[in-house]
Design an enzyme around this catalytic site. Structure first.
Site, mmCIF file in Angstrom:
data_model
loop_
_atom_site.group_PDB
_atom_site.id
_atom_site.type_symbol
_atom_site.label_atom_id
_atom_site.label_comp_id
_atom_site.label_asym_id
_atom_site.label_seq_id
_atom_site.Cartn_x
_atom_site.Cartn_y
_atom_site.Cartn_z
ATOM 1 N N CYS A 268 -72.480 49.571 -57.153
ATOM 2 C CA CYS A 268 -71.474 49.495 -56.105
ATOM 3 C C CYS A 268 -72.014 48.986 -54.777
ATOM 4 O O CYS A 268 -73.184 48.670 -54.644
ATOM 5 C CB CYS A 268 -70.731 50.810 -55.997
ATOM 6 N N ASP A 269 -71.149 48.960 -53.781
ATOM 7 C CA ASP A 269 -71.236 48.052 -52.645
ATOM 8 C C ASP A 269 -72.584 47.982 -51.926
ATOM 9 O O ASP A 269 -73.121 46.913 -51.699
ATOM 10 C CB ASP A 269 -70.156 48.421 -51.627
ATOM 11 N N LYS A 270 -73.149 49.114 -51.513
ATOM 12 C CA LYS A 270 -74.399 49.085 -50.747
ATOM 13 C C LYS A 270 -75.599 49.323 -51.635
ATOM 14 O O LYS A 270 -76.742 49.108 -51.250
ATOM 15 C CB LYS A 270 -74.373 50.136 -49.620
ATOM 16 N N GLU B 203 -65.598 50.003 -43.211
ATOM 17 C CA GLU B 203 -64.620 49.106 -43.822
ATOM 18 C C GLU B 203 -63.228 49.608 -43.482
ATOM 19 O O GLU B 203 -62.999 50.817 -43.451
ATOM 20 C CB GLU B 203 -64.771 49.104 -45.345
ATOM 21 N N SER C 107 -63.220 45.682 -46.373
ATOM 22 C CA SER C 107 -63.527 45.760 -47.793
ATOM 23 C C SER C 107 -63.398 44.376 -48.413
ATOM 24 O O SER C 107 -62.645 43.527 -47.933
ATOM 25 C CB SER C 107 -62.543 46.714 -48.469
#
Length: 551
Positions: free
Chosen positions: A119-121, A442, A468
């Site tokens: 996921c994102d980070k 976000e 996002s």
């Protein structure tokens, strides 16, 4: 640092005794020690299957003659953290992940690593760690979620947030909202559009740090288990050949990643993460370079939220390698870059055919001749700001309107929900930057509410925070300098006219210079009472334009 430093020789007998405490045989201790960095947890949907991926990686390492040893990495679910104080803790984990992985890898003398993020980070944090540690490393992610289905149409998380906006505007019933809630996210995996997690996993392929399919094979497909086994085998080959991350993540490879970014229409968050990864590799990657690459790179994909195709369809169409092969038809890819396969990019993408021209446009028939991301400058953002151009409606590429100013996301959201934002407005959300937030939240809630209420073709939103990957519309983030650092966005007043011109890469506050000078002379940025990690982070973090790196 490697296994020999802690295992070989009589003086290392105490270390070996501790390996015996772990149940490792002498045979296992004699083989290369491969750290498997597992971001498995039970709170992030993109990570709930990672235990299976890790088991497959371990098997691949063992089959190829190594000794796999698992240690953890954390991850925050941006969707669950969205819209409240939890989002302050998303971006900041990128550095926690990099730091903790560096510490574990170097403290224990691993010969190689397999990173298992999703996921994102989590993905950029582990890429940063790979560059720092610089021992043979392969990435294999948990894979994307399958799209949901409502009324015969595919859906993703952005559909869910926009459904809330439609419900708030009286355009969607409570029953239909409940149906979206139950059907939008049907499987484990990173959310099914070209959001930040999938963007970064795809760019890991473009960088050369992941095997083919790493960014696109769905989480629930058995092919991902096979991919994980091959990743375990690949790292052993890298150990034997001494191929290291900084041999792969060169300046040319980073330019390849930016080029693929523009073609795919990736999340604007890539403009935070690629500069931060480049910094760890000793490469400067500024926003001016991004615009130069965007200017010559056609946008070939409109995946959700920009369009109605999803990660599973990109995979079926040939995936990232097929996109790279299209780009290579015009010489836009450096094919000589080394990759984790031990082969060059050119060798990897040879014969990777575009199987669906509706999902991946041919290079001579793109969605646009320029890339999916644009960097805007002007008096409001002298150091830069970022917009996902490919997800902006044509009528909003150029827009002028009065500012509606809010000093936090919550106040803006309340005004939107109350119907106080009208056609033509430019919503300004400040004090949400890396330092001012802190943590650069976000803001999918306000952008989705605007779209869900039917204002996407008439209202813009600008912020020193970020969006996002699920955001679409004329939403401009990363404004630098931010309000908390004395940026001009801090003195914008309600009613000021803001001019946005995305084709010309401009963002301007249309107020007389003498008036602005007077406002700036009297401007004292607001401060917040902070404690713990956020206090340390706010004191060290740079602006969004330089990747929000810690100084």
């Amino acid at each position: 640092m490697s296994k020999e430093n802690i295992v070989d020789g009589a003086h290392n007998a105490p270390h070996r005794s501790l390996f015996h405490a772990l149940g490792l045989t002498e045979e296992e201790q004699s083989r290369p020690l491969i750290g498997i960095v597992s971001s498995y947890n039970e709170i992030v949907p993109g990570h709930m299957n990672i235990d299976k991926i890790v088991d497959a990686v371990k098997l691949g390492v063992a089959m190829a003659g190594g000794t796999p040893i698992v240690f953890p990495a954390i991850a925050v679910c941006d969707g669950i953290a969205m819209g409240h104080t939890g989002m302050k803790y998303s971006l900041v984990t990128r550095d926690l992940i990099a730091d903790s992985t560096e510490a574990m890898a170097l403290a224990h003398g691993f010969d190689g690593l397999v990173m298992v993020p999703n996921c994102d980070k989590n993905v950029p944090g582990l890429l940063m760690a790979a560059a720092r540690v610089n021992i043979p490393t392969v990435f294999v992610s948990g894979g994307p979620m399958l799209a949901g289905h409502v009324d015969g149409k595919k859906t993703s998380l952005s559909s869910m947030f926009e459904a809330v906006g439609a419900y708030s505007a009286g355009k969607l019933s409570e029953e239909k909202l409940r149906e979206y809630e139950c059907k939008t996210c049907p499987t484990c995996g990173s959310c099914s559009g070209m959001y930040t997690a999938n963007s970064m996993n795809c760019l890991t392929e473009a960088l050369g740090m992941g095997l083919r399919g790493n960014g696109t094979i769905p989480a629930v497909y058995s092919a991902r288990i096979e991919l994980a086994k091959h990743a375990g085998m690949a790292v052993m080959d890298m150990v034997r050949k001494n191929i290291r991350p900084r041999d792969i993540m060169t300046e040319d490879a980073l330019m390849n990643a930016l080029t693929v970014d523009m073609a795919l229409g990736c999340s604007t968050n890539s403009m935070l993460h690629l500069p931060a990864i480049a910094h760890e590799c000793g490469v400067e990657l500024n926003l001016d370079i991004a615009n130069k690459i965007s200017a010559k790179t056609p946008n070939l994909c409109h995946l959700a939220p920009a369009g109605r195709t999803y990660m599973e369809e990109l995979d079926e169409a040939g995936g990232v390698y097929a996109v790279m092969n299209e780009l290579n038809k015009k010489g836009l890819i450096n094919t000589e870059c080394m990759t984790v396969t031990g082969k060059t990019v050119g060798e990897n993408i040879e014969g990777c055919v575009n199987l669906n021209h509706d999902v991946i446009r041919p290079i001579d028939n793109p969605y646009s001749e320029t890339g999916g991301i644009a960097v805007l400058r002007g008096n409001l953002a002298p150091e830069g700001s970022v917009v996902k151009r490919s997800a902006v409606l044509p009528e909003m590429l150029v827009h002028q309107g009065p500012a509606r100013v809010f000093d936090c996301e919550e106040d803006a959201q309340a005004a939107i929900n109350a119907g106080k934002i009208v056609a033509g407005d430019v919503v300004v959300i400040r004090y949400e930057g890396p330092r001012g937030g802190p943590g650069m939240r976000e803001m999918l809630n306000p952008t989705s509410a605007i779209m869900g209420m039917g204002l996407g073709n008439s209202v813009a939103l600008i912020t020193d925070g970020r969006f996002s990957g699920a955001t679409r519309g004329a939403c401009i983030g990363h404004i630098t300098p931010e309000a908390a650092s004395g940026g001009l966005i801090g003195v914008v007043e309600d009613g000021d006219i803001i001019s946005i011109n995305i084709p010309e890469n401009k963002l301007e506050l249309m107020v007389d210079e003498a008036i602005l000078a007077e406002r700036m002379k009297n401007f004292v940025p607001k401060t917040k009472e902070l404690s713990g990690y956020l206090k340390r982070y706010a004191a060290l973090v740079s602006g969004g334009a330089s990747g929000a790196i810690l100084n």
